[in-house]
Structure formats: structure tokens, C-alpha cells
Motif scaffolding. Structure first.
Motif, PDB file in Angstrom:
ATOM      1  N   LEU A  47      -4.674  32.979  21.219  1.00 39.01           N
ATOM      2  CA  LEU A  47      -4.358  31.620  20.815  1.00 39.01           C
ATOM      3  C   LEU A  47      -2.927  31.263  21.169  1.00 39.01           C
ATOM      4  CD1 LEU A  47      -5.939  31.552  17.253  1.00 39.01           C
ATOM      5  CD2 LEU A  47      -6.823  30.483  19.301  1.00 39.01           C
ATOM      6  N   GLY A  48      -2.748  30.298  22.033  1.00 39.00           N
ATOM      7  CA  GLY A  48      -1.453  29.713  22.321  1.00 39.00           C
ATOM      8  C   GLY A  48      -0.446  30.624  22.982  1.00 39.00           C
ATOM      9  N   GLU A  49       0.790  30.135  23.013  1.00 38.91           N
ATOM     10  CA  GLU A  49       1.877  30.857  23.662  1.00 38.91           C
ATOM     11  C   GLU A  49       2.273  32.107  22.892  1.00 38.91           C
ATOM     12  OE1 GLU A  49       5.075  28.145  24.232  1.00 38.91           O
ATOM     13  OE2 GLU A  49       3.869  26.783  25.424  1.00 38.91           O
ATOM     14  N   THR A  50       1.979  32.123  21.601  1.00 40.19           N
ATOM     15  CA  THR A  50       2.335  33.280  20.782  1.00 40.19           C
ATOM     16  C   THR A  50       1.370  34.433  21.005  1.00 40.19           C
ATOM     17  OG1 THR A  50       1.013  32.468  18.933  1.00 40.19           O
ATOM     18  CG2 THR A  50       3.351  31.855  18.979  1.00 40.19           C
ATOM     19  N   ASP A  51       0.294  34.170  21.722  1.00 38.07           N
ATOM     20  CA  ASP A  51      -0.762  35.151  21.975  1.00 38.07           C
ATOM     21  C   ASP A  51      -1.248  35.803  20.689  1.00 38.07           C
ATOM     22  OD1 ASP A  51      -0.902  34.682  24.667  1.00 38.07           O
ATOM     23  OD2 ASP A  51       0.647  36.154  25.140  1.00 38.07           O
ATOM     24  N   LEU A  52      -1.419  34.980  19.672  1.00 37.17           N
ATOM     25  CA  LEU A  52      -2.020  35.425  18.432  1.00 37.17           C
ATOM     26  C   LEU A  52      -3.444  35.848  18.763  1.00 37.17           C
ATOM     27  CD1 LEU A  52      -1.856  35.594  15.312  1.00 37.17           C
ATOM     28  CD2 LEU A  52      -2.672  33.240  15.267  1.00 37.17           C
ATOM     29  N   LEU A  53      -3.776  37.098  18.523  1.00 34.96           N
ATOM     30  CA  LEU A  53      -5.067  37.644  18.912  1.00 34.96           C
ATOM     31  C   LEU A  53      -6.029  37.588  17.739  1.00 34.96           C
ATOM     32  CD1 LEU A  53      -6.436  38.968  21.349  1.00 34.96           C
ATOM     33  CD2 LEU A  53      -5.810  41.160  20.386  1.00 34.96           C
ATOM     34  N   VAL A  54      -7.165  36.972  17.971  1.00 33.14           N
ATOM     35  CA  VAL A  54      -8.182  36.858  16.943  1.00 33.14           C
ATOM     36  C   VAL A  54      -9.433  37.559  17.453  1.00 33.14           C
ATOM     37  CG1 VAL A  54      -9.614  35.266  15.634  1.00 33.14           C
ATOM     38  CG2 VAL A  54      -7.254  34.662  16.164  1.00 33.14           C
ATOM     39  N   THR A  55      -9.948  38.472  16.654  1.00 34.85           N
ATOM     40  CA  THR A  55     -11.206  39.129  16.997  1.00 34.85           C
ATOM     41  C   THR A  55     -12.310  38.433  16.226  1.00 34.85           C
ATOM     42  OG1 THR A  55     -10.053  41.209  17.264  1.00 34.85           O
ATOM     43  CG2 THR A  55     -12.426  41.329  17.040  1.00 34.85           C
ATOM     44  N   THR A  56     -13.288  37.958  16.958  1.00 37.44           N
ATOM     45  CA  THR A  56     -14.343  37.186  16.307  1.00 37.44           C
ATOM     46  C   THR A  56     -15.657  37.340  17.074  1.00 37.44           C
ATOM     47  OG1 THR A  56     -14.951  35.010  15.478  1.00 37.44           O
ATOM     48  CG2 THR A  56     -13.823  35.061  17.578  1.00 37.44           C
ATOM     49  N   ASP A  57     -16.717  37.029  16.409  1.00 34.56           N
ATOM     50  CA  ASP A  57     -18.022  36.982  17.039  1.00 34.56           C
ATOM     51  C   ASP A  57     -18.197  35.563  17.582  1.00 34.56           C
ATOM     52  OD1 ASP A  57     -20.646  37.075  17.811  1.00 34.56           O
ATOM     53  OD2 ASP A  57     -21.463  37.297  15.800  1.00 34.56           O
ATOM     54  N   TYR A  58     -18.157  35.426  18.890  1.00 36.44           N
ATOM     55  CA  TYR A  58     -18.214  34.097  19.487  1.00 36.44           C
ATOM     56  C   TYR A  58     -19.533  33.390  19.227  1.00 36.44           C
ATOM     57  CZ  TYR A  58     -13.823  33.562  21.899  1.00 36.44           C
ATOM     58  OH  TYR A  58     -12.511  33.371  22.164  1.00 36.44           O
ATOM     59  N   THR A  59     -20.596  34.134  19.061  1.00 36.86           N
ATOM     60  CA  THR A  59     -21.874  33.498  18.776  1.00 36.86           C
ATOM     61  C   THR A  59     -21.828  32.819  17.409  1.00 36.86           C
ATOM     62  OG1 THR A  59     -23.003  35.153  20.115  1.00 36.86           O
ATOM     63  CG2 THR A  59     -24.354  33.888  18.588  1.00 36.86           C
ATOM     64  N   PHE A 102      -4.097  24.460   9.036  1.00 41.67           N
ATOM     65  CA  PHE A 102      -2.954  25.328   8.730  1.00 41.67           C
ATOM     66  C   PHE A 102      -3.174  26.748   9.256  1.00 41.67           C
ATOM     67  CE2 PHE A 102      -2.260  21.925   5.649  1.00 41.67           C
ATOM     68  CZ  PHE A 102      -0.930  21.652   5.915  1.00 41.67           C
ATOM     69  N   ALA A 103      -4.427  27.168   9.413  1.00 44.30           N
ATOM     70  CA  ALA A 103      -4.717  28.489   9.983  1.00 44.30           C
ATOM     71  C   ALA A 103      -4.350  28.539  11.463  1.00 44.30           C
ATOM     72  CB  ALA A 103      -6.189  28.835   9.795  1.00 44.30           C
ATOM     73  N   PHE A 104      -4.487  27.416  12.155  1.00 42.24           N
ATOM     74  CA  PHE A 104      -4.190  27.362  13.585  1.00 42.24           C
ATOM     75  C   PHE A 104      -2.759  26.924  13.872  1.00 42.24           C
ATOM     76  CE2 PHE A 104      -8.796  27.164  13.606  1.00 42.24           C
ATOM     77  CZ  PHE A 104      -9.079  28.087  14.591  1.00 42.24           C
ATOM     78  N   PHE A 105      -2.003  26.587  12.848  1.00 43.08           N
ATOM     79  CA  PHE A 105      -0.648  26.079  13.044  1.00 43.08           C
ATOM     80  C   PHE A 105       0.262  27.035  13.817  1.00 43.08           C
ATOM     81  CE2 PHE A 105       3.640  24.826  11.971  1.00 43.08           C
ATOM     82  CZ  PHE A 105       3.577  23.465  12.191  1.00 43.08           C
ATOM     83  N   PRO A 106       0.240  28.358  13.554  1.00 44.77           N
ATOM     84  CA  PRO A 106       1.128  29.246  14.312  1.00 44.77           C
ATOM     85  C   PRO A 106       0.841  29.249  15.817  1.00 44.77           C
ATOM     86  CG  PRO A 106       0.296  30.371  12.376  1.00 44.77           C
ATOM     87  CD  PRO A 106      -0.461  29.085  12.493  1.00 44.77           C
ATOM     88  N   PRO A 109       1.038  24.455  17.078  1.00 38.11           N
ATOM     89  CA  PRO A 109       1.716  23.610  16.084  1.00 38.11           C
ATOM     90  C   PRO A 109       1.620  22.109  16.361  1.00 38.11           C
ATOM     91  CG  PRO A 109       3.309  24.870  17.364  1.00 38.11           C
ATOM     92  CD  PRO A 109       1.960  25.349  17.763  1.00 38.11           C
ATOM     93  N   LEU A 110       1.776  21.692  17.608  1.00 39.44           N
ATOM     94  CA  LEU A 110       1.712  20.262  17.914  1.00 39.44           C
ATOM     95  C   LEU A 110       0.313  19.707  17.662  1.00 39.44           C
ATOM     96  CD1 LEU A 110       3.168  17.757  18.878  1.00 39.44           C
ATOM     97  CD2 LEU A 110       2.597  18.386  21.219  1.00 39.44           C
ATOM     98  N   TRP A 111      -0.700  20.402  18.166  1.00 40.59           N
ATOM     99  CA  TRP A 111      -2.079  19.974  17.966  1.00 40.59           C
ATOM    100  C   TRP A 111      -2.412  19.916  16.483  1.00 40.59           C
ATOM    101  CZ3 TRP A 111      -5.937  17.511  19.995  1.00 40.59           C
ATOM    102  CH2 TRP A 111      -7.210  17.637  19.451  1.00 40.59           C
ATOM    103  N   SER A 112      -1.996  20.939  15.739  1.00 40.33           N
ATOM    104  CA  SER A 112      -2.273  20.972  14.307  1.00 40.33           C
ATOM    105  C   SER A 112      -1.613  19.799  13.590  1.00 40.33           C
ATOM    106  CB  SER A 112      -1.795  22.290  13.689  1.00 40.33           C
ATOM    107  OG  SER A 112      -2.568  23.353  14.174  1.00 40.33           O
ATOM    108  N   LEU A 113      -0.379  19.465  13.958  1.00 41.55           N
ATOM    109  CA  LEU A 113       0.298  18.334  13.328  1.00 41.55           C
ATOM    110  C   LEU A 113      -0.411  17.015  13.628  1.00 41.55           C
ATOM    111  CD1 LEU A 113       4.082  19.171  13.805  1.00 41.55           C
ATOM    112  CD2 LEU A 113       2.791  19.097  11.667  1.00 41.55           C
ATOM    113  N   VAL A 114      -0.892  16.860  14.860  1.00 42.32           N
ATOM    114  CA  VAL A 114      -1.623  15.644  15.222  1.00 42.32           C
ATOM    115  C   VAL A 114      -2.896  15.533  14.398  1.00 42.32           C
ATOM    116  CG1 VAL A 114      -2.921  14.509  17.072  1.00 42.32           C
ATOM    117  CG2 VAL A 114      -0.655  15.443  17.536  1.00 42.32           C
ATOM    118  N   VAL A 115      -3.644  16.619  14.312  1.00 41.05           N
ATOM    119  CA  VAL A 115      -4.904  16.596  13.570  1.00 41.05           C
ATOM    120  C   VAL A 115      -4.648  16.405  12.074  1.00 41.05           C
ATOM    121  CG1 VAL A 115      -6.958  17.935  12.974  1.00 41.05           C
ATOM    122  CG2 VAL A 115      -6.118  17.917  15.313  1.00 41.05           C
ATOM    123  N   ILE A 116      -3.602  17.028  11.547  1.00 43.92           N
ATOM    124  CA  ILE A 116      -3.251  16.837  10.140  1.00 43.92           C
ATOM    125  C   ILE A 116      -2.919  15.360   9.889  1.00 43.92           C
ATOM    126  CG2 ILE A 116      -1.462  17.326   8.415  1.00 43.92           C
ATOM    127  CD1 ILE A 116      -1.463  20.241   9.535  1.00 43.92           C
ATOM    128  N   GLY A 117      -2.172  14.753  10.789  1.00 41.30           N
ATOM    129  CA  GLY A 117      -1.852  13.328  10.656  1.00 41.30           C
ATOM    130  C   GLY A 117      -3.097  12.453  10.690  1.00 41.30           C
TER     131      GLY A 117
END
Length: 138
Positions: A47-59, A102-106, A109-117
Motif C-alpha cells: 500500500l502506497g509509498e510507505t510499502d505498508l504490507l498487508v497479507t489478505t485473502d484477495y477472494t 483511518f485504516a488506510f490513512f498511513p 493520506p491524501l485519498w483518505s482525507l478526500v474520502v473523509i471530507g
């Protein structure tokens, strides 16, 4: 209805229609993201420039996004008709979506702020002067 009451009702019905359009659009974006997740098939997601790695079941993620998006689309349709139940469900959906951002904010951040607004604007549209807007929407 007097002229000033009619003008106020038209104004607030425009806000409710705005909320419905935003819900409809975000619902379709969720459906598209869900389809992409189903097609992707990977087990990790950077996720994003921070390369926050999320392990998930895509299905599971894909189907949950598709279902969430479909619910948002249906509720938006109810808002266009001024249904009281659609308003209540839309408020719950917007609050859940707001908290979820807020989970996706890290990562985004810009996208999250737009959606929060947008979520706050939709909440305002659904809670301020609902009775005035409902009269026009029916």
C-alpha cells in the motif's frame, strides 16, 4: 407550502441528491476494486509509498468489496426517492466508511482525507433538514 419553504426544501433536496450520487459513485468504485482484487489473486498487497504490507485473502476481500459496493448502490437509489430507511442505512454506511478510511490513512493520506471530507459532507446532507428535503424527493 410557501415560496420560502419550497426554496429551502429544494436546496436541501439537492444536498440529499449529492449524498446519493456520492454513495452511488463510491459503491461502483468498490465494485470495480472488488473485481480487480478477484482477478489479481495475490496474497500480499503493498500500500502506497510507505510499502505498508498487508497479507489478505484477495477472494474474500474482493467479494466483500463487491457486496459493500452493491449495498451502497442500492441505498443510494433509496435516497433518490426520499425513503427514511435508506437515509438511516446510508448514515450507518457512511460512518463505517469514515472509520475505515483511518485504516488506510498511513498508506494513502491524501485519498483518505478526500474520502473523509466527502463522508462528512454526505453525513451533513443526510442529517440537516431531512424533512424539508424529503417533501421534494417524493
Amino acid at each position: 407550502m410557501s415560496t420560502s419553504l419550497e426554496q429551502r426544501a429544494v436546496k436541501w433536496s439537492g444536498w440529499v441528491l449529492f449524498g446519493g450520487v456520492v454513495l452511488f459513485t463510491v459503491g461502483w468504485l468498490n465494485v470495480i476494486q472488488g473485481i480487480v482484487a478477484l482477478v489479481r489473486g495475490s496474497d500480499t498487497f503493498a500500500l502506497g509509498e510507505t510499502d505498508l504490507l498487508v497479507t489478505t485473502d484477495y477472494t474474500a476481500w474482493g467479494w466483500s468489496l463487491i457486496i459493500w459496493g452493491a449495498i451502497m448502490i442500492l441505498v443510494a437509489g433509496g435516497l433518490f426517492t426520499g425513503k427514511e430507511l435508506a437515509r438511516a442505512v446510508a448514515i450507518v454506511i457512511v460512518v463505517v466508511n469514515l472509520i475505515g478510511q483511518f485504516a488506510f490513512f498511513p498508506a494513502f493520506p491524501l485519498w483518505s482525507l478526500v474520502v473523509i471530507g466527502l463522508n462528512i459532507a454526505v453525513l451533513f446532507a443526510l442529517t440537516a433538514r431531512w424533512e424539508d428535503a424529503k417533501a421534494i424527493l417524493r
